[in-house]
Design a protein around this motif. Structure first.
Motif, PDB file in Angstrom:
ATOM      1  N   TYR A  31       0.734  -2.689  19.381  1.00  0.00           N
ATOM      2  CA  TYR A  31      -0.092  -2.168  20.474  1.00  0.00           C
ATOM      3  C   TYR A  31      -1.015  -3.258  21.016  1.00  0.00           C
ATOM      4  CZ  TYR A  31      -2.972   0.870  23.301  1.00  0.00           C
ATOM      5  OH  TYR A  31      -3.613   1.442  24.379  1.00  0.00           O
ATOM      6  N   ILE A  32      -1.620  -4.020  20.126  1.00  0.00           N
ATOM      7  CA  ILE A  32      -2.544  -5.075  20.555  1.00  0.00           C
ATOM      8  C   ILE A  32      -1.800  -6.124  21.380  1.00  0.00           C
ATOM      9  CG2 ILE A  32      -3.909  -7.031  19.690  1.00  0.00           C
ATOM     10  CD1 ILE A  32      -4.967  -5.213  17.504  1.00  0.00           C
ATOM     11  N   ILE A  48      -9.765  -7.716  22.948  1.00  0.00           N
ATOM     12  CA  ILE A  48      -8.763  -6.720  22.572  1.00  0.00           C
ATOM     13  C   ILE A  48      -8.690  -6.591  21.051  1.00  0.00           C
ATOM     14  CG2 ILE A  48      -6.288  -6.207  22.588  1.00  0.00           C
ATOM     15  CD1 ILE A  48      -6.227  -7.542  25.393  1.00  0.00           C
ATOM     16  N   TYR A  95      -9.535  -2.962  19.232  1.00  0.00           N
ATOM     17  CA  TYR A  95      -8.490  -2.173  18.584  1.00  0.00           C
ATOM     18  C   TYR A  95      -8.205  -2.617  17.156  1.00  0.00           C
ATOM     19  CZ  TYR A  95      -7.791  -0.954  23.477  1.00  0.00           C
ATOM     20  OH  TYR A  95      -7.995  -0.545  24.765  1.00  0.00           O
ATOM     21  N   PHE A 118     -10.141   1.452  14.690  1.00  0.00           N
ATOM     22  CA  PHE A 118      -9.147   2.522  14.757  1.00  0.00           C
ATOM     23  C   PHE A 118      -8.556   2.764  13.372  1.00  0.00           C
ATOM     24  CE2 PHE A 118      -9.768   1.844  19.120  1.00  0.00           C
ATOM     25  CZ  PHE A 118      -9.194   2.890  19.828  1.00  0.00           C
ATOM     26  N   ILE A 175      -2.502   2.352  16.386  1.00  0.00           N
ATOM     27  CA  ILE A 175      -3.523   2.556  17.421  1.00  0.00           C
ATOM     28  C   ILE A 175      -3.265   3.850  18.205  1.00  0.00           C
ATOM     29  CG2 ILE A 175      -4.856   1.521  19.295  1.00  0.00           C
ATOM     30  CD1 ILE A 175      -4.835  -0.086  16.685  1.00  0.00           C
ATOM     31  N   GLY A 183      -9.568   6.573  17.389  1.00  0.00           N
ATOM     32  CA  GLY A 183     -10.711   5.685  17.539  1.00  0.00           C
ATOM     33  C   GLY A 183     -11.950   6.235  16.868  1.00  0.00           C
ATOM     34  N   ASP A 230     -12.095   6.287  23.709  1.00  0.00           N
ATOM     35  CA  ASP A 230     -12.320   5.085  22.899  1.00  0.00           C
ATOM     36  C   ASP A 230     -11.441   3.918  23.336  1.00  0.00           C
ATOM     37  OD1 ASP A 230     -14.303   6.047  21.126  1.00  0.00           O
ATOM     38  OD2 ASP A 230     -12.788   7.060  19.913  1.00  0.00           O
ATOM     39  N   PHE A 231     -10.269   4.212  23.903  1.00  0.00           N
ATOM     40  CA  PHE A 231      -9.358   3.132  24.288  1.00  0.00           C
ATOM     41  C   PHE A 231      -9.978   2.238  25.354  1.00  0.00           C
ATOM     42  CE2 PHE A 231      -6.537   5.817  22.023  1.00  0.00           C
ATOM     43  CZ  PHE A 231      -5.579   4.966  21.505  1.00  0.00           C
ATOM     44  N   GLN A 284     -14.118   1.043  23.838  1.00  0.00           N
ATOM     45  CA  GLN A 284     -14.302   0.007  22.827  1.00  0.00           C
ATOM     46  C   GLN A 284     -14.134  -1.379  23.454  1.00  0.00           C
ATOM     47  OE1 GLN A 284     -15.224   0.225  19.405  1.00  0.00           O
ATOM     48  NE2 GLN A 284     -15.804   2.233  20.178  1.00  0.00           N
ATOM     49  N   TYR A 336      -1.744   2.548  27.012  1.00  0.00           N
ATOM     50  CA  TYR A 336      -1.173   3.485  26.039  1.00  0.00           C
ATOM     51  C   TYR A 336      -0.061   4.331  26.645  1.00  0.00           C
ATOM     52  CZ  TYR A 336      -5.025   6.696  27.595  1.00  0.00           C
ATOM     53  OH  TYR A 336      -5.912   7.466  28.297  1.00  0.00           O
TER      54      TYR A 336
END
Length: 737
Positions: free
Chosen positions: A282-283, A308, A312, A316, A321, A339, A346-347, A350, A476
């Protein structure tokens, strides 16, 4: 023999004489070489005297791509392996590696880089050059580093076909895959530009992508933002007032009351580029997508990567994630609640504080104003609490929420998340009043000017009216699709539908943006509760607030009548006609309604379908899903589940956005599960839910927040603009003065 590969007509000097001259000048007199090329290259090259430096793993195609780029730019091409190392060492690279071993090889390779200099050339690095810090710092001084990012599986297949049997770092017990994964950290440290390269992409195509990426890097002026209410004529007249990403992050709302959008739209990814991200984390996906949306002149890739990673990383609870979980049939849940504050907010939140702290000038203090219907408040407060101490001193947050319009746990959470630079203020009204008040404060130039002059403080927004809030949410939606491909549920290119509980239209707009960027989303299903103004609008084209009041429901985050981000979507389907958008929203403000033209409604209905869910059906869905699967939906996800059941045609998978953890709405969940006696204490409610061993477990972050002592203290304000402004002034005086 050392040589520069040169792809241009031999009308200046012969290849042989050029090779001889370059060997002497580059290794012994680099300055002289640069001077010879300076006058010629400055008039022919995309980057003037700078070098284009191609970096990537062995087998990425750096040498071949470098030759093609050099030919297209009509400039020298230098391959570090062939033209520098082997010439310096008088032996092949593989012989040198075998002779001195891994560690000594890296050191001697780095020393060779430190002695090397060139100007106006295309340079292909070795796969291991980036592992020598001093050598790479030397190279970056006069170059733009382009990372050819090729999926690991593709590299392994290429190396196998090339019969490469040894690379730097290889030894017994360490696989080739492990080495390639280990090296990624070094590539990510040094690049300025990333070029995604699929497994079977032709070198010619990669070369064109490199040139396009370098052009973008050199020209940040093309990536400007406009207001949804600005006219095309006005834009051409206002060249000096261009807005860039950093500006819109800082300003939040456009001066004319509109919302900022990218003037040239969002970047498009090819199918091959998306497919190269199927195996990514995801990152890694977030990094690639956001790099294409944020110009490096605003935030360089290395800084963006740090943000990033911070956003993340440890915050989390799930390593994926945003995992995708099969629910039943063709329905999948996109879990967006892992999160720290247990919601999809939170996506963005953060990340936004770190973006904001990076972009704002350091000569001024900033007060971030937030209006929330429930989840945004705690997410903003938590996000800004993680800033460095020096940033906390110059950035503060006020969160306005409807005092009696959020769940008890949401309220406890917002109050418990207060920090030395972040406060919550309950307002004796609904969310629409809070949101409208914040917008009016931003557009009150007399008041904002007073705050700047009197207190040296500027206002900023962290609601989804701020572009930086919306942008991370596209990730996402794209990631969920890629996960279904990775799991073998679908093949890339197969369509999916998405169903999203919708109030302010930000989350569903992010899905529409992901679709525009190339994710094969067929329909976006807009799910409303009994505050179903959006359902009526999408079905009829009439947005009508007359006679409507917000109805408190079990899903308070979508208890909204005025959907701010809808304005961005209307601007999009109206072909960026800011005058039309202004007309529609003036009519909404003055008359309480507007109606879309039929052609615009037809466009809208190609993207969107809509439905709504009653309170009874919401609770029944929670009960039914728990009985059949053991999984507990939160109230907002239940709204989406009910609407998805009604509107999906079952010809493709449907991804339902699970936007919050059920723990935030414990009383409604306990009622849905038909538990008779419900203790009014939020902490006791969570302990009761936990005793059922539910799937997923009760959210740890909520438990920790509710265990804190003294979290009942907060300020309460009447629904009066002057009172809100007075609170703002008082908090500014207490924090900044």
């Amino acid at each position: 023999m050392f040589h520069v590969v040169q792809y241009r007509p031999l009308r200046l000097i012969t290849q042989t004489s050029l090779s001889s001259m370059c060997l002497k000048l580059m290794l012994s007199r680099p300055v002289a070489f640069a001077q010879i090329w300076k006058s010629w290259f400055s008039s022919h090259s995309l980057v003037g005297n700078k070098n284009i430096i191609l970096m990537g793993p062995p087998g990425a195609g750096k040498t071949t791509v470098g030759r093609i780029v050099g030919q297209k730019l009509d400039c020298p091409v230098i391959d570090i392996d062939d033209d520098v190392l082997e010439t310096t060492w008088n032996m092949s690279v593989s012989e040198k590696l075998q002779d001195v071993g891994n560690e000594q090889f890296l050191e001697e390779e780095g020393k060779a880089l430190l002695k090397f200099s060139a100007s106006g050339s295309v340079i292909s690095l070795t796969g291991s050059n980036p592992m020598h810090s001093a050598g790479m710092q030397h190279m970056k001084k006069n170059g733009i580093v382009v990372y050819l990012d090729v999926p690991t599986t593709a590299i392994m297949n290429r190396l196998k076909s090339m019969k490469v049997d040894r690379i730097v770092g290889q030894c017994p017990g360490i696989s080739l895959k492990d080495i390639l994964q280990f090296r990624k950290q070094f590539y990510k440290r040094w690049y300025d530009i990333r070029v995604l390269c699929g497994g079977d992409i032709a070198a010619e195509v990669v070369a064109e992508k490199v040139l396009d990426a370098v052009k973008r890097y050199q020209n940040s002026e093309l990536e400007t933002f406009v207001s949804t209410r600005s006219s095309r004529c006005g834009r051409s007249m206002e060249k000096d007032s261009r807005k860039y990403f950093s500006d819109v992050v800082t300003e939040g709302l456009a001066p004319d009351g509109g919302l900022f959008v990218p003037e040239r739209g969002l970047p498009k990814f090819t199918a091959g580029e998306w497919q190269s991200l199927i195996e990514a984390t995801y990152i890694e996906r977030a990094q690639v997508i956001l790099e294409r949306c944020i110009h490096p002149a605003d935030i360089p890739a290395s800084n963006l990567a740090e943000m990033i990673g911070t956003a993340y990383g440890e915050n989390f609870t799930c390593s994926k994630i945003a995992p995708v979980r099969h629910l039943a049939g063709n329905q999948f849940l996109l879990e967006l609640f892992h999160g720290p504050t247990a919601s999809f907010k939170d996506f963005a939140l953060q990340m936004v504080p770190h973006i904001f702290a990076y972009c704002i000038p350091r000569s001024c203090n900033y007060l971030v104003l937030v209006a929330t219907s429930g989840d945004t408040g705690s997410a903003v407060l938590d996000g800004f609490s993680h800033l460095h101490d020096t940033d906390k001193q110059r950035i503060a947050v006020i969160n306005f929420f409807p005092e009696d319009g959020v769940s008890p746990i949401q309220k406890s959470q917002m109050i418990g998340c207060q920090k030395e630079n972040a406060w919550s203020v309950g307002v004796k009204s609904d969310f629409d009043f809070c949101q409208t008040a914040v917008k009016q404060i931003f557009t009150n130039s007399d008041y904002t000017g007073f705050l700047t002059v009197e207190y040296g403080t500027a206002l900023a927004a962290a609601n989804s009216i701020n572009w930086a809030r919306l942008l991370p949410q596209t990730v996402y939606h794209a990631s969920a699709y890629l996960d279904l491909v990775h799991q073998g549920i679908i093949s890339f290119g197969s369509p999916v539908d998405v169903c999203i509980p919708t109030g302010n239209f930000g989350n569903i707009l992010a899905a529409l943006y992901a679709k525009m960027m190339g994710i094969p989303i067929r329909k976006c299903i807009c799910a409303s509760n009994e505050n179903n103004v959006l359902t009526d609008f999408i079905r009829t084209g009439v947005y009508d607030l007359r006679g409507r009041k917000v109805i408190p429901t079990f899903s308070p985050a979508v208890d909204i009548l005025k959907s701010s981000n809808l304005e961005r979507y209307l601007h999009l389907i109206a072909n960026e006609d800011g005058q039309l958008v202004t007309q529609l929203y003036n009519q909404l403000e003055n008359q309480g309604h507007f109606q879309l033209r039929k052609d615009l409604l037809d466009k809208l209905q190609q993207d969107l379908v809509a439905g709504w869910c009653s309170e009874e059906d919401c609770l029944a869905a929670i009960h039914s899903v728990y009985n059949t699967t053991g999984y507990i939906l939160d109230t907002h996800t239940a709204v989406a589940k009910v609407v998805a059941d009604r509107l999906q045609d079952r010809t493709c998978p449907i991804i339902i956005s699970s936007t919050a953890h059920y723990s935030k709405f414990a009383p409604a969940i306990l009622r849905a599960l038909r538990i008779a006696e419900i203790n009014q204490n939020p902490l006791s409610q969570l302990h009761l839910l936990s005793s059922y061993s539910p799937l997923p477990p009760v959210h740890w972050g909520l438990l920790e927040t509710l265990k804190k002592k003294g979290n009942e203290d907060h300020q309460v304000c009447a629904a009066d603009m002057s009172m809100l402004m007075s609170h703002i002034e008082t908090l500014i005086q207490n924090h900044f003065m």
